[in-house]
Structures are given as structure tokens and as C-alpha cells.
Scaffold this motif. Structure first.
Motif, PDB file in Angstrom:
ATOM      1  N   VAL A  39      16.353 -32.699 -24.271  1.00  0.00           N
ATOM      2  CA  VAL A  39      16.850 -31.546 -24.720  1.00  0.00           C
ATOM      3  C   VAL A  39      17.155 -31.660 -26.042  1.00  0.00           C
ATOM      4  O   VAL A  39      18.050 -32.362 -26.475  1.00  0.00           O
ATOM      5  CB  VAL A  39      17.947 -31.023 -23.701  1.00  0.00           C
ATOM      6  CG1 VAL A  39      18.935 -29.750 -24.188  1.00  0.00           C
ATOM      7  CG2 VAL A  39      17.652 -31.069 -22.303  1.00  0.00           C
ATOM      8  N   THR A  40      16.677 -30.542 -26.753  1.00  0.00           N
ATOM      9  CA  THR A  40      16.725 -30.529 -28.465  1.00  0.00           C
ATOM     10  C   THR A  40      18.321 -30.646 -28.712  1.00  0.00           C
ATOM     11  O   THR A  40      18.786 -31.488 -29.642  1.00  0.00           O
ATOM     12  CB  THR A  40      16.125 -29.262 -28.942  1.00  0.00           C
ATOM     13  OG1 THR A  40      14.679 -29.445 -28.622  1.00  0.00           O
ATOM     14  CG2 THR A  40      16.107 -29.255 -30.420  1.00  0.00           C
TER      15      THR A  40
ATOM     16  N   SER B 128      17.440 -20.987 -26.758  1.00  0.00           N
ATOM     17  CA  SER B 128      16.647 -22.092 -26.804  1.00  0.00           C
ATOM     18  C   SER B 128      16.927 -22.955 -25.968  1.00  0.00           C
ATOM     19  O   SER B 128      16.147 -23.806 -25.116  1.00  0.00           O
ATOM     20  CB  SER B 128      16.371 -22.638 -28.155  1.00  0.00           C
ATOM     21  OG  SER B 128      17.596 -23.219 -28.614  1.00  0.00           O
TER      22      SER B 128
ATOM     23  N   GLU C 109      14.536 -24.426 -22.525  1.00  0.00           N
ATOM     24  CA  GLU C 109      14.398 -25.875 -22.080  1.00  0.00           C
ATOM     25  C   GLU C 109      14.918 -26.034 -20.797  1.00  0.00           C
ATOM     26  O   GLU C 109      14.257 -26.501 -19.818  1.00  0.00           O
ATOM     27  CB  GLU C 109      15.056 -26.668 -23.121  1.00  0.00           C
ATOM     28  CG  GLU C 109      14.158 -26.660 -24.566  1.00  0.00           C
ATOM     29  CD  GLU C 109      14.689 -27.486 -25.487  1.00  0.00           C
ATOM     30  OE1 GLU C 109      14.711 -28.635 -25.234  1.00  0.00           O
ATOM     31  OE2 GLU C 109      15.341 -27.096 -26.650  1.00  0.00           O
TER      32      GLU C 109
END
Length: 573
Positions: free
Chosen positions: A155-156, A450, A454
């Protein structure tokens, strides 16, 4: 080496002579005081014979450590998830790398490391230049819940915050604001302010960094709607060390028992064996979707007590591993009341709490259930386990996790803290990640949209993969499979031909282990035999993860079906 053996021999001879002299003295007069003068010398021939015997033993290379001398509890400890089948798979992987034609499966995976790599290869082809492909001969590991090893991306937001915390100098660079989201930068500052000296490479408090424990407690409170305290959180390197810690605390001898579900995650059987206790099995009901029946708990508890076993705790895994069921709220209430009435510690394995794939079920923590029934810390000792390795995050290698303990006296809590102190502390990056998992971005944060894309993308894909595998297994002769309501696994039942069972037993192996080995050698797919998890005697199963990436599922299912149909034809009764 010879010099070492000779020295050891001389020491052994000297000890032997001292013992001989002492024996002669004692034999001469059992009540006489020890002589004040040295023992008389032994004859040269006797000394030479003793030296020869000892040198012979040393030269023979008798190992100081063998299976006969190590702790027998280690021999009893087994962990099927990384057991014999996986070892065999790793050997096959090496064989394939040396000789790609040595096995019937020879699919090649070309891993494009990045867009740049792909572009360079494309340009090489266009220009007619020579270039090198990176090949990996494929063994498909479906044995363990290790998402990123099978292609799941981290996960960013979590990784942004982690990287900034591990390299705080980035926070002072102007370029950072162009590369990182503003809320990740802000969160990194907040976390670093909670860490003494802002040093992620330093030991922390043995229970974990206080500010991070408080964040986790806030996340638990938001999830459950009941108060949680950071003082009750123990941060650990994944959930497994927390389980070991509780087994050390609760087990004093083989007369101490732990109620465990069958099938169960082998961590529990392994840790109970390692700490010298007794596993008291209770069987999940496959016919009702792996239901946990309180009547079964009572039956097994009474049987254990009749054998003189003091049952200390009940393990409940929800969502289930390896079975994938999600407990109903009413069922959980009965389990809590059972533990309260019987004076048992409730060990709640809740590491798959994010992995729910059916609309008619949702996750409820056992602590939430207990509090909703009106039970307080004075009523029920409860330990809840969570890990960053599962869920949608899948950060297995970061080794982050925690246990929340409630209902223990201050004196016992002090002993738990002592156990944690023996390991100094859990890794700080894992501690940070655990705090992020329990407090992800909120609506209004720059990363929120975002992040949700995800998260939801991973969970919805896992749900589709679970359904695809479930349908594939149920379409095959000789396999039945319950629905995967949660977690990361399916646990299909194998209805094997008697001929196959006979061949396996003649080979000295369990029929499901024989099936798993044949599957591996024919297809490269690694599964875990159900016998490694426990099962009703006379039944056979296997555990398979749902983690291979979605675009690979059709090929995997096709490969599995082809093998299974051939296997059934080969052994048809």
C-alpha cells in the motif's frame, strides 16, 4: 581438529583417573575422610588403554548434539505450512534452475522489473541488439499467506510513511513535497515525534513505543465502540511471538491444556508442543461450513478434565485459518459465555479481520462481543492478536503485530512484560506499520481516495479469486469445498479412491500428503496437506491460498484440473 581431539582426550583421561582414584578411596573405607595426599599413580598400561579408548571415540566423530540429545519438545514440534512438501518444492526449484527440462512443467515467467526495463528490452528488439531475458522457472507457492511473494503490491501510503520515518533527512528536502503526499509527510513527523531521539534504529520500550500503542488503542476503540488503552497493547514481531509468549505464560507442564480448533493453524500445535503442554482438540463442523459448536467445546473440555488435564485457555481463530469461515455474532456470544463460565482465557486470533468476502457476514472482535455482553476486565481474561502480514496490507516481511491483553491482574501483567523484555523489543518499523494499519488515512486526507482504491481493489480481487477457486474445486470429481467467507485460504475435502489411499499408506505417508506431493511434481503447485492442520480421522483435505494474482488464476485452475482428473483416472477403484 586432531589437536582439539587430543586435548579433549587428555581431559577425559584425567577425569577418568580422578574418578577411579576416588572410587578406590571410597571402596576402601566408605566412612573414612578423604585422603589429604594425592591418589597413587595408575599404571602406565591402564593409562594408555584409557587414552586409546577416549581417542578412538573422539576420532570417530561422535557429534555432541544429535536427535537423541536435543530437547524432545523440539522433536514433537511440527509446522506443516513450511514442512516436507515445501522443502521438496524448494529442491525442485533448484533442480529446475539447473536443468529446465527435468520436470513436466516448464512455464517461464519473465518478470519486468520496471517500465524502464521493459522499454530497454523493447528498444533492444527494435534495434536488433542482443539482450538478456531474466527467467524464473516457476514453482507456485500456494502454501502460505505471503501476498507480496505472489505479486501483491504494498500500500503506497504505508510505504511512504515508513520510508520517511526510516530516513528523516528526506523531510528537510524540497523535492520530498513533490514525491510524497502531504498527509504522509505530516504523519511521518507525528510518528517521529513519538520516538525517542527520532531513531528508528534504536531499541524501544519492551512493550512498544508508547505513542504508537496509544494510536493502536485509538484504532481499536474506533473499530469496536468501546474503550481501549495503549497500556494493554504489546507490540510484537508479527502475531506469532505474541502467541508463543502466551503459551509460555499459561503452560507449566503437560497437564496444562489449550483448547484448539481442528483444523487449526499449526502455530498453535507447534507452540503448545514446544512449551510442553497438551493440545485439547475441538472439531469444527465441516457440514455446517466449519461451524464452532459450544456442545463440542463442552465435550472436549470434560474429556480433558477426566484425564487430569487442567485446561487453561481456548483458541478461537476468526476468520478461520485454514477453513476461511467467519463466525456469526450469536456464535461468538456463546463462546465468550463458555469461557466466562469455565474460567478459561480466550485467545482470539483475529489477524484476518479485514478479509471478509461475503455480504451477510462482518467481523466483530471478541473484545467487542464481551463488552456488549456487559463483561469487564474483572470477568474475562482476553488476548486479541493482530498482524500486519494479512488483511489488504500483506506486509509479512515487516514483522509487525500486537496483542491486546485485558482481564489480567497487575501481578500477571508484570510477568507478561518480563517475557516481552527478554526479547528487548519488537522491530520499530513493524511497530510503525501496526500503528498505520489501525489508523489509516481518513476522509479529507490527501491520500484517502488513492488509499481506498488500493485497499478495495485488493480485497475485491481476493473475493473474486476465492470464488473462482471454490467453484473450480467443486466442479471436480472427488472434491468438495465450503465457501471461503474470509481469510486467505480454501480447505477442500478430498474424497480419494481407496486404491490411492492404499498406495499412500503402503508408502508410509498420509493420503493427502501423497496427493500434494504428486500435484507438486506434476504441476509445480505447492499446497499443504490437511493432515498438517488436523482433521476428522478418515477424512483428507488440503489448504490452498487464494493469493496468486487474478490474471494467473485461469492457468492455475486449468493446470490443477488436468492433474486431478488424471490422478482420479489413475487410481479409480
Amino acid at each position: 581438529m586432531r589437536r582439539f581431539a587430543a586435548d579433549r582426550a587428555r581431559r577425559a583421561v584425567a577425569a577418568s583417573l580422578r574418578g577411579a582414584a576416588s572410587s578406590r578411596s571410597a571402596a576402601a573405607s566408605p566412612l573414612a575422610p578423604a585422603p589429604c595426599h594425592p591418589a597413587p599413580p595408575v599404571g602406565a598400561a591402564a593409562m594408555a588403554a584409557a587414552l586409546a579408548r577416549t581417542m578412538s571415540t573422539a576420532a570417530a566423530g561422535t557429534p555432541p548434539v544429535s536427535l537423541n540429545t536435543i530437547n524432545p519438545k523440539v522433536l514433537k514440534c511440527e509446522y506443516a505450512v513450511r514442512g516436507e512438501i515445501v522443502t521438496h518444492a524448494q529442491n525442485l526449484q533448484q533442480e529446475l534452475q539447473k536443468n529446465p527440462d527435468s520436470l513436466p512443467f516448464d512455464e517461464v515467467c519473465i518478470w519486468m522489473v520496471s517500465t524502464t526495463t521493459s522499454l530497454l528490452l523493447l528498444l533492444s528488439m527494435i534495434n536488433g541488439l542482443s539482450y538478456i531475458y531474466l527467467f524464473q522457472w516457476q514453482i507456485l507457492y500456494c502454501n502460505i499467506g505471503n501476498p507480496q511473494s505472489l505479486g501483491q503490491q504494498p500500500v503506497t501510503y504505508f510505504r511512504e510513511v515508513l520510508s520517511l520515518c526510516d530516513h528523516p533527512a528526506l523531510l528537510d528536502k524540497s523535492e520530498t513535497h513533490a514525491l510524497y503526499s502531504s498527509d504522509a509527510i505530516e504523519r511521518a513527523w507525528q510518528i517521529l515525534d513519538k520516538i525517542p531521539g527520532r531513531a528508528t534504529g534504536a531499541y524501544s520500550h519492551s512493550q512498544g513505543i508508547k505513542g504508537l500503542r496509544d494510536e493502536i488503542a485509538a484504532g481499536i476503540a474506533a473499530r469496536d465502540g468501546f474503550h481501549a488503552s495503549g497500556d494493554n497493547i504489546f507490540l510484537t514481531d508479527g502475531a506469532s511471538p505474541a502467541v508463543h509468549m502466551m503459551m509460555q505464560l499459561l503452560i507449566g507442564s503437560e497437564k496444562d491444556g489449550i483448547l484448539c480448533p481442528i483444523p487449526q493453524y499449526p502455530l498453535y500445535s507447534a507452540s503448545i508442543a514446544l512449551h510442553g503442554g497438551s493440545l485439547v482438540p475441538y472439531f469444527l463442523d465441516e457440514e455446517t461450513g466449519w461451524g464452532l459448536e459450544v456442545d463440542e467445546l463442552k465435550k472436549q473440555l470434560e474429556e480433558a478434565r477426566s484425564k487430569g488435564i487442567t485446561v487453561r485457555a481456548l483458541v478461537a481463530i476468526n476468520p478461520g485459518n485454514p477453513t476461511g469461515q467467519v463466525l456469526a455474532e450469536e456464535n461468538q456470544k456463546k463462546i465468550v459465555e463458555f469461557c466466562k463460565n469455565e474460567g478459561l482465557v480466550l485467545l482470539a486470533d483475529e489477524v484476518y479481520q479485514e478479509n471478509i468476502y461475503v455480504e451477510d457476514k462482518q467481523f466483530h472482535s471478541f473484545k467487542k462481543i464481551a463488552r456488549s455482553l456487559g463483561y469487564t476486565d474483572d470477568d474475562l481474561p482476553l488476548v486479541s492478536f493482530q498482524s500486519v502480514s494479512k488483511g489488504y496490507y500483506g506486509e509479512c516481511g515487516k514483522r509487525g503485530g500486537y496483542m491486546e491483553i485485558t482481564g489480567f491482574s497487575p501481578e500477571v501483567r508484570e510477568q507478561i512484560y518480563k517475557l516481552a523484555s527478554v526479547n528487548l523489543c519488537s522491530n520499530v518499523s513493524g511497530q510503525i506499520l501496526a500503528s498505520l494499519v489501525m489508523n489509516p488515512p481518513k476522509a479529507g486526507d490527501e491520500s484517502f481516495e488513492s488509499f481506498m482504491v488500493e485497499r478495495d481493489g485488493i480485497l475485491s480481487s481476493l473475493a473474486r479469486r476465492a470464488k473462482a477457486l471454490e467453484e473450480a474445486f467443486n466442479s471436480l470429481e472427488g472434491i468438495t469445498c465450503n465457501k471461503a467467507e474470509g481469510a486467505m485460504y480454501l480447505f477442500p475435502r478430498l474424497h480419494l479412491p481407496q486404491k490411492a489411499i492404499g498406495v499412500a499408506q503402503a508408502a508410509g505417508t498420509a493420503p493427502d500428503a501423497y496427493y500434494a506431493k504428486r500435484l507438486l511434481e506434476a504441476t509445480g503447485i505447492v499446497i499443504v496437506p490437511g493432515s498438517g492442520f488436523g482433521q476428522v480421522p478418515g477424512t483428507w483435505h488440503f489448504r490452498c491460498t487464494i493469493l496468486p494474482q487474478e490474471d494467473k488464476m485461469p492457468a492455475i485452475i486449468s493446470r490443477f484440473k488436468e492433474f486431478h482428473e488424471k490422478f482420479m483416472d489413475e487410481f479409480r477403484d
